[in-house]
Design a protein around this motif. Structure first.
Motif, PDB file in Angstrom:
ATOM      1  N   ASP A 141      -7.444 -18.797  32.299  1.00  0.00           N
ATOM      2  CA  ASP A 141      -6.671 -18.400  31.123  1.00  0.00           C
ATOM      3  C   ASP A 141      -7.056 -17.026  30.591  1.00  0.00           C
ATOM      4  O   ASP A 141      -6.509 -16.573  29.585  1.00  0.00           O
ATOM      5  N   GLU A 142      -8.015 -16.378  31.269  1.00  0.00           N
ATOM      6  CA  GLU A 142      -8.507 -15.075  30.818  1.00  0.00           C
ATOM      7  C   GLU A 142      -8.926 -15.138  29.344  1.00  0.00           C
ATOM      8  O   GLU A 142      -8.544 -14.299  28.524  1.00  0.00           O
ATOM      9  N   ALA A 143      -9.705 -16.157  29.032  1.00  0.00           N
ATOM     10  CA  ALA A 143     -10.202 -16.315  27.672  1.00  0.00           C
ATOM     11  C   ALA A 143     -11.197 -15.204  27.343  1.00  0.00           C
ATOM     12  O   ALA A 143     -11.700 -14.503  28.226  1.00  0.00           O
ATOM     13  N   ASP A 144     -11.480 -15.063  26.068  1.00  0.00           N
ATOM     14  CA  ASP A 144     -12.342 -13.965  25.610  1.00  0.00           C
ATOM     15  C   ASP A 144     -13.818 -14.341  25.574  1.00  0.00           C
ATOM     16  O   ASP A 144     -14.682 -13.502  25.830  1.00  0.00           O
ATOM     17  N   VAL A 145     -14.104 -15.594  25.230  1.00  0.00           N
ATOM     18  CA  VAL A 145     -15.488 -16.040  25.049  1.00  0.00           C
ATOM     19  C   VAL A 145     -15.627 -17.437  25.629  1.00  0.00           C
ATOM     20  O   VAL A 145     -14.700 -18.252  25.529  1.00  0.00           O
ATOM     21  N   VAL A 273     -20.883 -16.278  26.563  1.00  0.00           N
ATOM     22  CA  VAL A 273     -20.553 -15.297  27.598  1.00  0.00           C
ATOM     23  C   VAL A 273     -19.275 -14.543  27.237  1.00  0.00           C
ATOM     24  O   VAL A 273     -18.279 -15.153  26.820  1.00  0.00           O
ATOM     25  N   THR A 274     -19.328 -13.224  27.382  1.00  0.00           N
ATOM     26  CA  THR A 274     -18.151 -12.369  27.237  1.00  0.00           C
ATOM     27  C   THR A 274     -18.058 -11.478  28.472  1.00  0.00           C
ATOM     28  O   THR A 274     -18.968 -11.458  29.311  1.00  0.00           O
ATOM     29  N   ARG A 275     -16.984 -10.739  28.587  1.00  0.00           N
ATOM     30  CA  ARG A 275     -16.788  -9.855  29.740  1.00  0.00           C
ATOM     31  C   ARG A 275     -17.490  -8.519  29.512  1.00  0.00           C
ATOM     32  O   ARG A 275     -17.268  -7.865  28.496  1.00  0.00           O
ATOM     33  N   ALA A 276     -18.310  -8.113  30.477  1.00  0.00           N
ATOM     34  CA  ALA A 276     -19.041  -6.852  30.365  1.00  0.00           C
ATOM     35  C   ALA A 276     -18.061  -5.681  30.440  1.00  0.00           C
ATOM     36  O   ALA A 276     -17.058  -5.727  31.155  1.00  0.00           O
ATOM     37  N   GLY A 277     -18.357  -4.646  29.683  1.00  0.00           N
ATOM     38  CA  GLY A 277     -17.537  -3.445  29.743  1.00  0.00           C
ATOM     39  C   GLY A 277     -16.272  -3.513  28.916  1.00  0.00           C
ATOM     40  O   GLY A 277     -15.522  -2.542  28.855  1.00  0.00           O
TER      41      GLY A 277
END
Length: 298
Positions: A141-145, A273-277
């Motif tokens: 789902d390409e979630a944010d967190v 966890v979040t996406r780096a960058g």
């Protein structure tokens, strides 16, 4: 029908100030411009908004109804304008968070409450999954967190940033009246009774569930920890549960720790966890701050 917000604002100003002239002063226009806006509105709607038979123009019944709905539209337009300004200021339209159902939910609930009470424009969506289902939902789902029990590998190499959350202790429990409560319990003794397990919500295990924590052959898969706790209290089997969910049951003696050959407790090191960058928006930063402060004991 071509009705403009400007025409509705003129109508609102006339009603609030009590006259065309005072409305013109408030709107910094000449009276003829106010009268022209009203005529345009009447022509667009095909109704008479003011009774002009007396010395002072007054709203007709139709005019009053138009004014009521017009004020709703004006309020919505104002809210839309504020939202646009807030989004330009770094607030995301939506923040999607995926949480493992074993984790304490109160900190997440407090963030939901904080977003609502402070009128944060970002909509907070929270999905609860279990085990590998958390990662699946986060990626699919390409979630944010995501808030997960354990995150393998180096976050930077995997393209993620990981922040520690408070340790999560699991305990192996059973009802005091269950045959396994007497202990100590061997693997052979356990085999005759059901190990209660919350199903991994990943589609990978929808038809072929993964092995239980203890590798039991007799396993009953449940959808969530609420159902599992009730089944444990009823003596339907034994199983691992987060201590925070059964602390009161253990204190009251409604559940007891199982005495087994190995350890009867296990500790996870959960992470957020979040996406780096990818810079966090203001909504994500506010949510993460609330969870990390909790982790640091703030």
């Amino acid at each position: 029908m071509d009705v403009t917000l400007d025409q509705l604002r003129v109508l609102d100003a006339i009603d609030r100030t009590g006259s065309f002239a005072l409305a013109a002063d408030e709107l910094h226009r000449v009276p003829s411009a106010v009268s022209y806006a009203v005529r345009q509105l009447e022509e667009a709607l095909g109704v008479v908004l003011f009774d002009r038979s007396g010395r002072r123009a007054t709203l007709t019944g139709a005019g009053r109804r138009v004014l009521e709905l017009g004020r709703e539209l004006l309020g919505g337009a104002d809210r839309l304008g504020r939202l646009a300004a807030e989004l330009r200021g770094g607030w995301e339209p939506e923040l999607h968070v995926v949480v493992d159902g074993a984790l304490p939910f109160l900190p997440v609930s407090r963030s939901l409450k904080r977003f609502a009470e402070t009128d944060v424009p970002t909509r907070l969506r929270v999905d609860v999954e279990f085990q590998e289902g958390v990662v699946h939902r986060f990626v699919h789902d390409e979630a944010d967190v995501m808030m997960i029990l354990g995150f393998a590998g180096d976050g930077d190499q995997l393209g993620y940033d990981a922040f520690p959350l408070p340790p999560l202790e699991l305990v192996l429990v059973v009802a005091p009246g269950h045959p396994l409560a007497a202990g100590p319990v061997t693997a052979d003794a356990r085999a005759a009774f059901a190990e209660l397990v919350v199903r991994d919500s990943s589609p990978t295990f929808a038809r072929a569930p993964k092995r239980s924590f203890l590798g039991s052959r007799n396993v009953a898969h449940l959808s969530d920890f609420h159902s599992k706790r009730l089944a444990l209290l009823d003596g339907a089997g034994f199983g691992w549960v987060p201590r925070h969910l059964v602390a009161a049951d253990l204190e009251l003696g409604a559940l007891v720790m199982m005495r087994v050959e190995g350890p009867s407790t296990f500790t996870y090191r959960p992470q957020l966890v979040t996406r780096a960058g990818t810079p966090l928006g203001r909504g994500a930063a506010l949510f993460v701050e609330g969870q990390i402060v909790r982790a640091e004991g703030g």
